[in-house]
Structure formats: structure tokens, C-alpha cells
Design a protein around this motif. Structure first.
Motif, PDB file in Angstrom:
ATOM      1  N   TYR A   1      -2.621   1.772   6.436  1.00  0.00           N
ATOM      2  CA  TYR A   1      -1.506   0.934   5.863  1.00  0.00           C
ATOM      3  C   TYR A   1      -2.150  -0.137   4.819  1.00  0.00           C
ATOM      4  CZ  TYR A   1       2.253   3.208   8.394  1.00  0.00           C
ATOM      5  OH  TYR A   1       3.143   4.085   8.699  1.00  0.00           O
TER       6      TYR A   1
ATOM      7  N   LYS B   1      -3.372  12.912   1.409  1.00  0.00           N
ATOM      8  CA  LYS B   1      -2.144  12.535   0.728  1.00  0.00           C
ATOM      9  C   LYS B   1      -2.124  11.400  -0.212  1.00  0.00           C
ATOM     10  CE  LYS B   1       1.170  14.459   4.033  1.00  0.00           C
ATOM     11  NZ  LYS B   1       2.472  14.434   4.674  1.00  0.00           N
ATOM     12  N   GLU B   2      -1.362  11.436  -1.154  1.00  0.00           N
ATOM     13  CA  GLU B   2      -1.265  10.409  -1.891  1.00  0.00           C
ATOM     14  C   GLU B   2      -1.006   8.946  -1.370  1.00  0.00           C
ATOM     15  OE1 GLU B   2      -0.658  12.518  -6.305  1.00  0.00           O
ATOM     16  OE2 GLU B   2       0.964  11.203  -5.702  1.00  0.00           O
ATOM     17  N   ARG B   3      -1.130   7.857  -1.748  1.00  0.00           N
ATOM     18  CA  ARG B   3      -0.634   6.766  -1.076  1.00  0.00           C
ATOM     19  C   ARG B   3       0.774   6.401  -1.644  1.00  0.00           C
ATOM     20  NH1 ARG B   3      -4.307   1.346  -2.035  1.00  0.00           N
ATOM     21  NH2 ARG B   3      -5.852   3.062  -1.256  1.00  0.00           N
ATOM     22  N   GLU B   4       1.584   6.176  -0.598  1.00  0.00           N
ATOM     23  CA  GLU B   4       3.059   6.028  -0.689  1.00  0.00           C
ATOM     24  C   GLU B   4       3.664   4.697  -0.461  1.00  0.00           C
ATOM     25  OE1 GLU B   4       5.008   8.731   1.650  1.00  0.00           O
ATOM     26  OE2 GLU B   4       4.437   7.805   3.679  1.00  0.00           O
TER      27      GLU B   4
ATOM     28  N   PHE C   1       2.105  -0.062   1.552  1.00  0.00           N
ATOM     29  CA  PHE C   1       1.882   1.011   1.243  1.00  0.00           C
ATOM     30  C   PHE C   1       1.166   1.877   2.284  1.00  0.00           C
ATOM     31  CE2 PHE C   1       3.128   1.355  -3.268  1.00  0.00           C
ATOM     32  CZ  PHE C   1       3.289   0.199  -3.540  1.00  0.00           C
ATOM     33  N   ARG C   2       0.980   2.986   2.187  1.00  0.00           N
ATOM     34  CA  ARG C   2       0.411   3.808   3.175  1.00  0.00           C
ATOM     35  C   ARG C   2      -0.273   5.103   2.475  1.00  0.00           C
ATOM     36  NH1 ARG C   2       5.182   5.673   7.548  1.00  0.00           N
ATOM     37  NH2 ARG C   2       6.167   7.187   6.096  1.00  0.00           N
ATOM     38  N   GLN C   3      -1.303   5.586   3.223  1.00  0.00           N
ATOM     39  CA  GLN C   3      -1.765   6.954   2.755  1.00  0.00           C
ATOM     40  C   GLN C   3      -2.370   7.534   4.097  1.00  0.00           C
ATOM     41  OE1 GLN C   3      -4.682   6.332  -0.066  1.00  0.00           O
ATOM     42  NE2 GLN C   3      -4.842   8.369  -0.909  1.00  0.00           N
TER      43      GLN C   3
ATOM     44  N   ALA D   1      -1.219   6.671   9.261  1.00  0.00           N
ATOM     45  CA  ALA D   1      -1.743   6.533   8.083  1.00  0.00           C
ATOM     46  C   ALA D   1      -2.524   5.469   8.010  1.00  0.00           C
ATOM     47  CB  ALA D   1      -0.615   6.696   6.972  1.00  0.00           C
TER      48      ALA D   1
END
Length: 126
Positions: free
Chosen positions: A94, A42-45, A36-38, A92
Motif C-alpha cells: 500500500y 498486478k498494476e497499481r490500483e 493506492f495498492r499493488q 498488496a
């Protein structure tokens, strides 16, 4: 359980980086592993996921499909993310994540994962 991510850094747009997450204290081959990345504010995606137990289900976020490749080495208890053709919007922190009981239909959801690494910063300059 401990997950340790490394490999982040600063790279120019179009460049490549390889992230690796080393796992310990778990039956690694049984675990679904994900990245995931943030980005700031922003929200974690979700980025990518690879299932365990030899099923080798692999999924990618649409934004990274064709540019990123996830792989795992069960002998080394590690999961990697090869990132090519990097873009500034890939910048981001990670995170690697793992869990033994991930629902296939929800593999992209952060709440499916109990174990998380500390994060590694990836910065892509334009």
C-alpha cells in the motif's frame, strides 16, 4: 516533500489494520491525499482519496467501499486508512500519494500524484 507510510502487517481474514502516512515538507492541508495498492504482478490500483483545502471530497474503490475509511489530520500532517473486514485479495503493498493539483474527475489515477511514500506491506491470510 516526504511521505512515510507505516502500519502494514500480517492479519487474518476478517481482521483490521490501520495505515498512516506522515507527510513533511509540504503545505499538507492543500494537498489531495490518496492510497493506492499493488499486488504482485498486478498494476497499481486506486484504493481511496481525500481532497484538501477543506473540501473533503472522499472516494473509494468499489472493492473496498464499506470496509475501508480514509481520514486526514491536518494538524498532524497525516492521512490514515482504516481497513476492516480484510480479505485475502486485499494483500498488496500500500502506497500513500499526494499532490496539490489533482483534477477531481481523475483523483483515482496514479499519474495525478507527484509525491509517493515508500509503501507498506499488507498481507491477509485466509
Amino acid at each position: 516533500v516526504q511521505l512515510q507510510a507505516c502500519g502494514g502487517g500480517l492479519v487474518q481474514a476478517g481482521g483490521s489494520l490501520r495505515l498512516t502516512c506522515a507527510a513533511s515538507g509540504l503545505a499538507f492541508s492543500r494537498y489531495t491525499m490518496a492510497w493506492f495498492r499493488q499486488a504482485p504482478e498486478k498494476e497499481r490500483e486506486f484504493v481511496a482519496v481525500i481532497s484538501g483545502l477543506g473540501r473533503s471530497t472522499i472516494k473509494y474503490a468499489d472493492s473496498v467501499k464499506g470496509r475501508f475509511t480514509i481520514s486526514r489530520d491536518n494538524a498532524k500532517n497525516s492521512v490514515s486508512l482504516q481497513m476492516d473486514s480484510l480479505k485475502p485479495e486485499d494483500t498488496a503493498v500500500y502506497f500513500c500519494a499526494g499532490d496539490r493539483n489533482v483534477i477531481v474527475s481523475a483523483m483515482a489515477m496514479p499519474n495525478q500524484y507527484d509525491y509517493w511514500g515508500q509503501g507498506t506491506q499488507v498481507t491477509v491470510s485466509s
